[in-house]
Enzyme design. Structure first.
Site, PDB file in Angstrom:
ATOM      1  N   HIS A   1       1.026  -1.161  -0.189  1.00 58.69           N
ATOM      2  CA  HIS A   1      -0.073  -0.021  -0.058  1.00 58.69           C
ATOM      3  C   HIS A   1       0.911   1.260   0.008  1.00 58.69           C
ATOM      4  CE1 HIS A   1       1.024  -0.466   4.355  1.00 58.69           C
ATOM      5  NE2 HIS A   1       0.591   0.802   4.476  1.00 58.69           N
TER       6      HIS A   1
ATOM      7  N   ASP B   1       0.420   4.964   1.832  1.00 59.41           N
ATOM      8  CA  ASP B   1      -0.223   5.420   3.064  1.00 59.41           C
ATOM      9  C   ASP B   1      -1.348   6.651   2.647  1.00 59.41           C
ATOM     10  OD1 ASP B   1       0.998   3.809   4.934  1.00 59.41           O
ATOM     11  OD2 ASP B   1       2.907   5.416   5.148  1.00 59.41           O
TER      12      ASP B   1
ATOM     13  N   HIS C   1       4.732   0.252   0.201  1.00 58.29           N
ATOM     14  CA  HIS C   1       5.232  -0.678   1.258  1.00 58.29           C
ATOM     15  C   HIS C   1       4.692  -1.584   1.852  1.00 58.29           C
ATOM     16  CE1 HIS C   1       3.779   2.948   3.270  1.00 58.29           C
ATOM     17  NE2 HIS C   1       3.533   1.954   4.374  1.00 58.29           N
TER      18      HIS C   1
ATOM     19  N   ARG D   1       5.128   6.110  13.702  1.00 62.34           N
ATOM     20  CA  ARG D   1       5.242   6.797  12.286  1.00 62.34           C
ATOM     21  C   ARG D   1       4.774   8.140  12.583  1.00 62.34           C
ATOM     22  NH1 ARG D   1       1.382   4.287   8.027  1.00 62.34           N
ATOM     23  NH2 ARG D   1       0.131   6.308   8.177  1.00 62.34           N
TER      24      ARG D   1
HETATM   25  C1  SIN Z   1       3.275   1.207   7.603  1.00 60.49           C
HETATM   26  O1  SIN Z   1       2.670   0.249   7.018  1.00 60.49           O
HETATM   27  O2  SIN Z   1       3.029   2.562   7.505  1.00 60.49           O
HETATM   28  C2  SIN Z   1       4.272   0.894   8.542  1.00 60.49           C
HETATM   29  C3  SIN Z   1       5.174  -0.339   7.937  1.00 60.49           C
HETATM   30  C4  SIN Z   1       5.812  -1.290   8.856  1.00 60.49           C
HETATM   31  O3  SIN Z   1       5.230  -1.320  10.024  1.00 60.49           O
HETATM   32  O4  SIN Z   1       6.744  -1.792   8.847  1.00 60.49           O
END
Ligand code: SIN
Length: 286
Positions: free
Chosen positions: A101, A103, A257, A272
């Protein structure tokens, strides 16, 4: 202010990813150094920093050098720092981000990037992968590129998040309903032009893109199935093995990602900071 002449950039693949060393992100970094980091981000699409001692406040301050920060409507946040989203996965809260995806594409101005800090790592597993959407675009045939350049797609909060499927969000039904009402589906171009590099990038993803506008249902599903498989090709992808304190900073305008769900029953905690971007647009090459 810290101005480093020793910022070292080590590419990890030809398509995507570089390790940056010689910098402490918690320092009061000079504008020049922030400019160097931005250049590395634009070139490599996801950049990594190791051994960072970064409080939520310092993470937020670093990310805010690149733009306004987004507060997620569902996921848990750090007390006192709502712009730091907490991804805390363990046996009672399995990961829900193990799908490719980009974000927060369900808003009009999806994030330009995000800064992810490893707070607690499992002894095994828990890597994250990023895929380059400029490389994915380039690998398509010219007729396919031209076809996609004329299309828009629907990105839908409710396609990704359902009241039952709120694994990581800790949100109740009321919060979910409010978030859903505040986030009606939006349209984005299927190919966007990166606002800083001018490069075309594929801009649909399996989590938020519910359909391609104008196509029949079966056509849209077939095209999305093809594109969602295409973006996973290993030659577009870098896989990052986290170490304690490591940070990843990705350009959300040209990457996807996915977290790898292979660490339970251990716990993995990430913070994040998500940086807002501009409205995606496609500009035909001159
Ligand atoms: C995310 O999906 O924004 C974070 C990715 C992760 O937790 O490695």
């Amino acid at each position: 202010m810290a101005r480093s002449n020793v910022l070292e950039v080590t590419p990890l693949t030809s398509a995507i990813g570089a390790l940056l060393s010689g910098i402490n992100l918690a320092d009061d970094l000079s504008d020049d150094l922030i400019g160097d980091i931005r250049q590395a981000l634009l070139k490599h699409q996801v950049i990594f920093f190791e051994n960072q001692d970064l409080s939520p406040k310092a993470q937020s301050a670093f990310a805010a050098r690149f733009g306004d920060l987004h507060v997620h409507p569902l996921y848990g946040k750090v007390d006192g720092n709502p712009e730091i989203m907490v991804i805390d996965n363990h046996v009672d809260n399995p990961t829900d981000n193990n799908f490719w995806h980009t974000d927060v594409t369900f808003i009009e101005t999806p994030p330009m990037g995000a800064v992810l800090h490893a707070r607690q790592l499992p002894p095994v597993g828990g890597d994250t992968m990023w895929s380059s959407m400029t490389a994915a675009y380039k690998a398509l045939s010219r007729p396919m590129q031209t076809f996609l350049e004329g299309l828009e797609a629907v990105h839908d909060f409710a396609y990704a998040f359902t009241p039952q499927g709120l694994a990581g969000s800790q949100a109740g039904a009321e919060q979910y309903e409010k978030a859903r009402r505040e986030h009606p589906p939006v349209l984005h171009p299927v190919i966007r032009t990166h606002p800083e590099t001018g490069e075309p990038a594929l801009f649909v993803n399996s989590v938020f893109t519910s359909r391609i506008k104008g196509l029949r249902g079966e056509e849209s599903r077939a095209l999305m199935t093809f594109l969602n498989a295409h973006v996973q090709k290993p030659e577009f992808v870098v896989r990052w093995r986290w170490t304690p304190g490591a940070v990843a900073f990705w350009d959300n305008r040209c990457t996807q990602h996915r977290a790898v769900d292979d660490f339970l029953p251990h716990r993995r905690v990430m913070h994040r900071a998500t940086i807002l971007g501009d409205k995606p647009a496609f500009r035909a090459a001159a």
